[in-house]
Motif scaffolding. Structure first.
Motif, PDB file in Angstrom:
ATOM      1  N   TRP A  43     -65.847  20.720  16.168  1.00 12.91           N
ATOM      2  CA  TRP A  43     -65.435  21.727  15.081  1.00 12.91           C
ATOM      3  C   TRP A  43     -64.234  21.845  16.220  1.00 12.91           C
ATOM      4  O   TRP A  43     -64.225  22.310  17.451  1.00 12.91           O
ATOM      5  N   VAL A  44     -63.244  21.605  15.174  1.00 13.33           N
ATOM      6  CA  VAL A  44     -61.516  22.767  16.221  1.00 13.33           C
ATOM      7  C   VAL A  44     -61.891  23.588  15.554  1.00 13.33           C
ATOM      8  O   VAL A  44     -61.004  23.401  14.136  1.00 13.33           O
ATOM      9  N   MET A  45     -61.191  24.850  15.690  1.00  8.56           N
ATOM     10  CA  MET A  45     -61.254  26.043  16.046  1.00  8.56           C
ATOM     11  C   MET A  45     -59.169  25.982  16.246  1.00  8.56           C
ATOM     12  O   MET A  45     -58.540  26.634  17.231  1.00  8.56           O
ATOM     13  N   SER A  46     -58.705  26.233  14.759  1.00 12.36           N
ATOM     14  CA  SER A  46     -57.139  26.262  15.154  1.00 12.36           C
ATOM     15  C   SER A  46     -56.781  27.887  15.681  1.00 12.36           C
ATOM     16  O   SER A  46     -56.743  27.641  14.062  1.00 12.36           O
ATOM     17  N   ASP A  47     -56.372  28.578  16.679  1.00 10.69           N
ATOM     18  CA  ASP A  47     -55.858  29.468  15.856  1.00 10.69           C
ATOM     19  C   ASP A  47     -54.752  30.345  15.952  1.00 10.69           C
ATOM     20  O   ASP A  47     -53.281  29.570  16.538  1.00 10.69           O
ATOM     21  N   GLU A  48     -53.975  29.575  14.774  1.00 10.90           N
ATOM     22  CA  GLU A  48     -52.592  29.965  14.631  1.00 10.90           C
ATOM     23  C   GLU A  48     -52.365  31.027  14.210  1.00 10.90           C
ATOM     24  O   GLU A  48     -50.714  31.504  13.289  1.00 10.90           O
ATOM     25  N   CYS A  49     -52.155  32.502  15.004  1.00 14.17           N
ATOM     26  CA  CYS A  49     -51.468  34.138  14.820  1.00 14.17           C
ATOM     27  C   CYS A  49     -49.940  33.961  15.185  1.00 14.17           C
ATOM     28  O   CYS A  49     -49.505  34.427  14.198  1.00 14.17           O
ATOM     29  N   TYR A  50     -50.191  32.955  16.227  1.00  9.28           N
ATOM     30  CA  TYR A  50     -47.977  32.974  16.285  1.00  9.28           C
ATOM     31  C   TYR A  50     -47.665  31.740  15.478  1.00  9.28           C
ATOM     32  O   TYR A  50     -46.481  31.840  15.944  1.00  9.28           O
ATOM     33  N   VAL A  51     -48.356  31.269  15.014  1.00 12.68           N
ATOM     34  CA  VAL A  51     -47.702  29.654  14.067  1.00 12.68           C
ATOM     35  C   VAL A  51     -46.332  29.820  13.827  1.00 12.68           C
ATOM     36  O   VAL A  51     -45.396  28.852  13.565  1.00 12.68           O
ATOM     37  N   TYR A  52     -46.190  31.100  13.415  1.00 13.88           N
ATOM     38  CA  TYR A  52     -44.586  30.907  12.460  1.00 13.88           C
ATOM     39  C   TYR A  52     -43.750  31.764  13.521  1.00 13.88           C
ATOM     40  O   TYR A  52     -42.592  32.217  13.990  1.00 13.88           O
ATOM     41  N   LEU A  53     -43.758  32.273  14.836  1.00 10.89           N
ATOM     42  CA  LEU A  53     -42.886  32.493  16.363  1.00 10.89           C
ATOM     43  C   LEU A  53     -43.139  31.180  17.226  1.00 10.89           C
ATOM     44  O   LEU A  53     -44.069  31.101  17.980  1.00 10.89           O
ATOM     45  N   ASN A  54     -43.006  29.961  16.417  1.00  9.72           N
ATOM     46  CA  ASN A  54     -42.730  28.623  17.257  1.00  9.72           C
ATOM     47  C   ASN A  54     -41.497  28.432  17.279  1.00  9.72           C
ATOM     48  O   ASN A  54     -40.918  28.180  16.561  1.00  9.72           O
ATOM     49  N   TYR A  97     -40.919  28.128  30.789  1.00  8.66           N
ATOM     50  CA  TYR A  97     -39.960  28.374  29.010  1.00  8.66           C
ATOM     51  C   TYR A  97     -41.067  28.388  28.375  1.00  8.66           C
ATOM     52  O   TYR A  97     -41.776  27.315  27.652  1.00  8.66           O
ATOM     53  N   PRO A  98     -41.049  29.453  28.176  1.00 11.90           N
ATOM     54  CA  PRO A  98     -42.486  30.248  26.327  1.00 11.90           C
ATOM     55  C   PRO A  98     -41.622  29.505  25.125  1.00 11.90           C
ATOM     56  O   PRO A  98     -40.534  29.670  24.959  1.00 11.90           O
ATOM     57  N   GLU A  99     -42.605  28.646  24.242  1.00 14.36           N
ATOM     58  CA  GLU A  99     -41.961  27.691  23.382  1.00 14.36           C
ATOM     59  C   GLU A  99     -42.301  28.215  21.614  1.00 14.36           C
ATOM     60  O   GLU A  99     -41.767  28.085  21.470  1.00 14.36           O
ATOM     61  N   GLY A 100     -43.276  29.689  22.400  1.00 16.87           N
ATOM     62  CA  GLY A 100     -43.770  30.650  20.857  1.00 16.87           C
ATOM     63  C   GLY A 100     -44.022  31.356  20.983  1.00 16.87           C
ATOM     64  O   GLY A 100     -44.181  31.939  22.263  1.00 16.87           O
ATOM     65  N   ALA A 101     -45.018  32.091  20.153  1.00 13.07           N
ATOM     66  CA  ALA A 101     -45.253  33.497  20.533  1.00 13.07           C
ATOM     67  C   ALA A 101     -44.283  34.968  21.227  1.00 13.07           C
ATOM     68  O   ALA A 101     -43.024  34.646  21.330  1.00 13.07           O
ATOM     69  N   PHE A 102     -44.690  35.751  21.820  1.00 10.04           N
ATOM     70  CA  PHE A 102     -43.873  36.790  22.798  1.00 10.04           C
ATOM     71  C   PHE A 102     -44.235  37.075  23.982  1.00 10.04           C
ATOM     72  O   PHE A 102     -44.673  38.538  23.909  1.00 10.04           O
ATOM     73  N   TYR A 103     -44.926  36.123  24.730  1.00 12.99           N
ATOM     74  CA  TYR A 103     -45.127  36.763  25.712  1.00 12.99           C
ATOM     75  C   TYR A 103     -44.591  35.054  27.113  1.00 12.99           C
ATOM     76  O   TYR A 103     -44.420  34.160  26.545  1.00 12.99           O
ATOM     77  N   VAL A 104     -44.568  35.815  28.109  1.00 17.60           N
ATOM     78  CA  VAL A 104     -44.179  35.058  29.662  1.00 17.60           C
ATOM     79  C   VAL A 104     -45.189  34.856  29.992  1.00 17.60           C
ATOM     80  O   VAL A 104     -45.758  36.390  30.519  1.00 17.60           O
ATOM     81  N   TYR A 105     -45.444  34.262  30.921  1.00 18.85           N
ATOM     82  CA  TYR A 105     -46.326  34.255  32.156  1.00 18.85           C
ATOM     83  C   TYR A 105     -46.211  33.524  33.179  1.00 18.85           C
ATOM     84  O   TYR A 105     -46.319  32.549  34.174  1.00 18.85           O
ATOM     85  N   PRO A 106     -45.701  35.093  34.341  1.00 22.14           N
ATOM     86  CA  PRO A 106     -44.413  34.740  35.082  1.00 22.14           C
ATOM     87  C   PRO A 106     -45.910  33.762  36.205  1.00 22.14           C
ATOM     88  O   PRO A 106     -47.256  34.768  36.640  1.00 22.14           O
ATOM     89  N   ASN A 107     -45.076  33.470  37.270  1.00 24.25           N
ATOM     90  CA  ASN A 107     -46.243  32.793  38.779  1.00 24.25           C
ATOM     91  C   ASN A 107     -45.683  33.830  40.081  1.00 24.25           C
ATOM     92  O   ASN A 107     -44.719  33.458  39.800  1.00 24.25           O
ATOM     93  N   VAL A 108     -46.643  35.157  40.124  1.00 26.99           N
ATOM     94  CA  VAL A 108     -46.351  35.723  41.050  1.00 26.99           C
ATOM     95  C   VAL A 108     -47.131  35.640  42.764  1.00 26.99           C
ATOM     96  O   VAL A 108     -47.044  36.454  43.703  1.00 26.99           O
ATOM     97  N   SER A 109     -47.414  34.101  42.553  1.00 26.83           N
ATOM     98  CA  SER A 109     -48.621  33.656  44.413  1.00 26.83           C
ATOM     99  C   SER A 109     -46.954  33.743  45.210  1.00 26.83           C
ATOM    100  O   SER A 109     -47.530  34.072  46.301  1.00 26.83           O
TER     101      SER A 109
END
Ligand SMILES: Cc1ncc(COP(=O)(O)O)c(C=O)c1O
Length: 400
Positions: free
Chosen positions: A208-219, A325-337
Motif C-alpha cells: 500500500w502507498v498512503m500519500s498524505d497530500e494535506c499540503y497538495v495545494y501549497l506546492n 529551499y522549501p518548495e511547498g507547505a509552510f515550513y523551513v527546516y534549517p540545519n543548526v549543527s
C-alpha cells in the motif's frame, strides 16, 4: 463495619497507549505558552497552521447549516453531497476519476491517516517512512502494532525520496509506504515522476502507498500533483486530503480519503465505532469550500510563497546556519549543527531550548521529525513576526 481504606490506584494504561508519545510540536507550543504566560514577548514559529481566517463564504455555509437545523447525525463517512464535492474537486484539479464510494470524510486529515493505518497495518507489519517525517506518522503506525522502517534521505539532495531508495527498504513484511509531498517538516516536494515510480514498485509488490497530500495545494513548483491521478495504481493507494491548510480551517476538523471502495468501507466501519460522522455543520462548510471559488486558495498560496522567500533570504544571511529551499507547505527546516559545541549546545533540542529561553523565539527541534541537526520553523505568520524572529535569532546566535 470498619472503614475501608484503599491504597491509591496505581494508574496503569494499556500497552498500546504506552507505545505512543505526545507530539513534539505540541510540546514546543506548550513551552512557548508557558513563557508567554510569564509575560515574556515570544515570537512563535512553532504552529503549523495558517495565520489567515477561514474565508467568509465557508463560514456563511456553516452559519446557514445551523440556522437550517442541519444538526443531526449524517452518514458516517459524510453526506452524499460532501462525497460528490470531494471527488469533483479532485477530478477538476488533478484529473482523477474516483467514484463517491471511493471517498470518505473524517475528523481531520489526521483521523483519516489513523483510520487507514488501523485497517491496513497489523502487528509485525513494516511501514516505510521517509525521514524527516511528520511527527504523528510514527506514533499512528506504532499504535496499530506496526514497525516503522525509516528511510534516510539526503539533505544536500533536498531530502529527495526516490523509488530506488524505497526499493532497498522493501522486505517481505512491508505493508505500506508513507509519502508526504509537500513535506512537513522539510517543505520538500517529490517530483511526479518519483511518486509514480514509487507507486509502480509498490503496486508490483502488493504494498500500500498512503500519500498524505494535506499540503497538495501549497506546492510552489508550479507542478501541483496528486498521486490520485495515476489511475493504473489506484488499487493500492490511499490519498489523504485535508481542508485544514488549504482553506485555513484547522479548527474545523475536516479531512478526506480517496481509496479503493473496500478500504473506504473498512475505514467507515472503524469510524462508525469511534467518532461517527464528522460534524454535520462542518460538512456543509466543506461543501462550500470545495465547490466554491478557489481564488482564496490561490491568494493564500501566493502569500506563503512571498513569506517563504522572505524567511529563507533572512535565514541564509545568518552565519553558521544553512537551509534547503522549501518548495511547498509552510515550513523551513534549517540545519543548526554549525552551532553545536558552542554555548553548551549539542543537539537541536538544546538549540531550540536556548533559543526559546534566551532568544525568545519558539521553534520545534528536529528530533521529533527524526533528524539530529535541524529545527522546524513555521512561516505561516505575519511578515512582521518573521522579521522580529529573524532579529532575535541573529542576536541569539551572535551571543553564542
Ligand atoms: C503532514 C501532515 N499531515 C496531516 C496533518 C493533519 O492535519 P489535519 O488533521 O488538521 O487535517 C498535518 C497537520 O499538521 C500535517 O502536517
Amino acid at each position: 463495619m470498619s472503614p475501608v481504606t484503599e491504597a491509591p490506584l496505581a494508574l496503569k494504561f494499556t500497552e498500546r497507549s504506552n507505545r505512543i508519545e505526545p507530539s513534539a510540536t505540541m510540546a514546543a507550543v506548550a513551552e512557548a505558552d508557558k513563557l508567554r504566560q510569564a509575560g515574556v514577548d515570544v515570537v512563535d514559529w512553532t504552529v503549523g497552521e495558517p495565520h489567515f481566517s477561514t474565508p467568509q463564504h465557508i463560514k456563511d455555509a456553516a452559519i446557514s447549516a445551523i440556522q437550517n437545523n442541519f444538526t443531526r447525525y449524517t452518514a458516517v463517512g459524510g453526506t452524499p453531497e460532501l462525497k460528490a464535492a470531494i471527488v469533483k474537486r479532485h477530478a477538476q484539479d488533478f484529473g482523477s476519476r474516483y467514484k463517491p464510494e471511493e471517498a470518505m470524510a473524517s475528523v481531520g486529515g489526521k483521523h483519516v491517516l489513523f483510520n487507514a493505518v488501523q485497517v491496513l497495518v497489523d502487528h509485525g507489519d513494516e511501514v516505510i517512512l521517509p525521514v524527516p517525517y511528520w511527527v504523528s506518522f510514527k506514533d499512528i503506525v506504532r499504535y496499530a502494532g506496526g514497525t516503522c522502517v525509516l528511510l534516510e534521505t539526503d539533505e544536500t539532495k533536498g531530502f529527495r525520496v526516490t523509488a530506488e531508495m524505497v526499493a532497498r527498504r522493501v522486505s517481505p513484511r512491508t505493508k505500506m509506504i508513507i509519502l508526504n509531498s509537500p513535506s512537513n517538516p522539510s517543505g520538500a516536494v517529490m517530483p511526479p515522476e518519483d511518486m509514480s515510480e514509487v507507486m509502480r514498485i509498490a503496486a508490483q509488490r502488493g504494498i500500500w502507498v498512503m500519500s498524505d497530500e494535506c499540503y497538495v495545494y501549497l506546492n510552489y513548483t508550479g507542478r501541483e500533483f496528486s498521486i490520485g491521478s495515476e489511475d493504473q495504481y489506484r488499487e493500492r493507494m490511499i490519498v489523504v486530503g485535508s481542508l485544514s491548510k488549504t482553506y485555513a480551517m484547522t479548527g474545523w476538523r475536516m479531512g478526506y480519503a480517496l481509496a479503493p471502495a473496500p478500504v473506504v468501507a473498512a475505514m467507515q466501519k472503524l469510524q462508525s465505532q469511534s467518532t461517527s460522522n464528522p460534524t454535520s455543520i462542518v460538512q456543509k462548510a466543506a461543501v462550500a469550500a470545495l465547490n466554491g471559488s478557489q481564488q482564496c486558495v490561490a491568494e493564500m498560496r501566493s502569500e506563503y510563497i512571498r513569506l517563504r522567500d522572505h524567511i529563507v533570504t533572512g535565514l541564509r544571511a545568518i552565519p553558521g546556519l544553512t537551509c534547503t529551499y522549501p518548495e511547498g507547505a509552510f515550513y523551513v527546516y534549517p540545519n543548526v549543527s554549525g552551532y553545536f559545541g558552542r554555548g553548551g549546545i549539542h543537539s537541536p533540542a538544546d538549540f531550540a531550548r536556548r533559543l526559546l529561553n534566551d532568544g525568545h523565539v519558539a521553534t520545534v527541534p528536529g528530533e521529533g521529525f527524526g533528524t539530529t541537526e535541524h529545527i522546524r520553523i513555521s512561516y505561516a505568520t505575519a511578515q512582521k513576526e518573521l522579521d522580529r524572529g529573524l532579529e532575535k535569532l541573529r542576536g541569539f546566535v551572535g551571543s553564542l
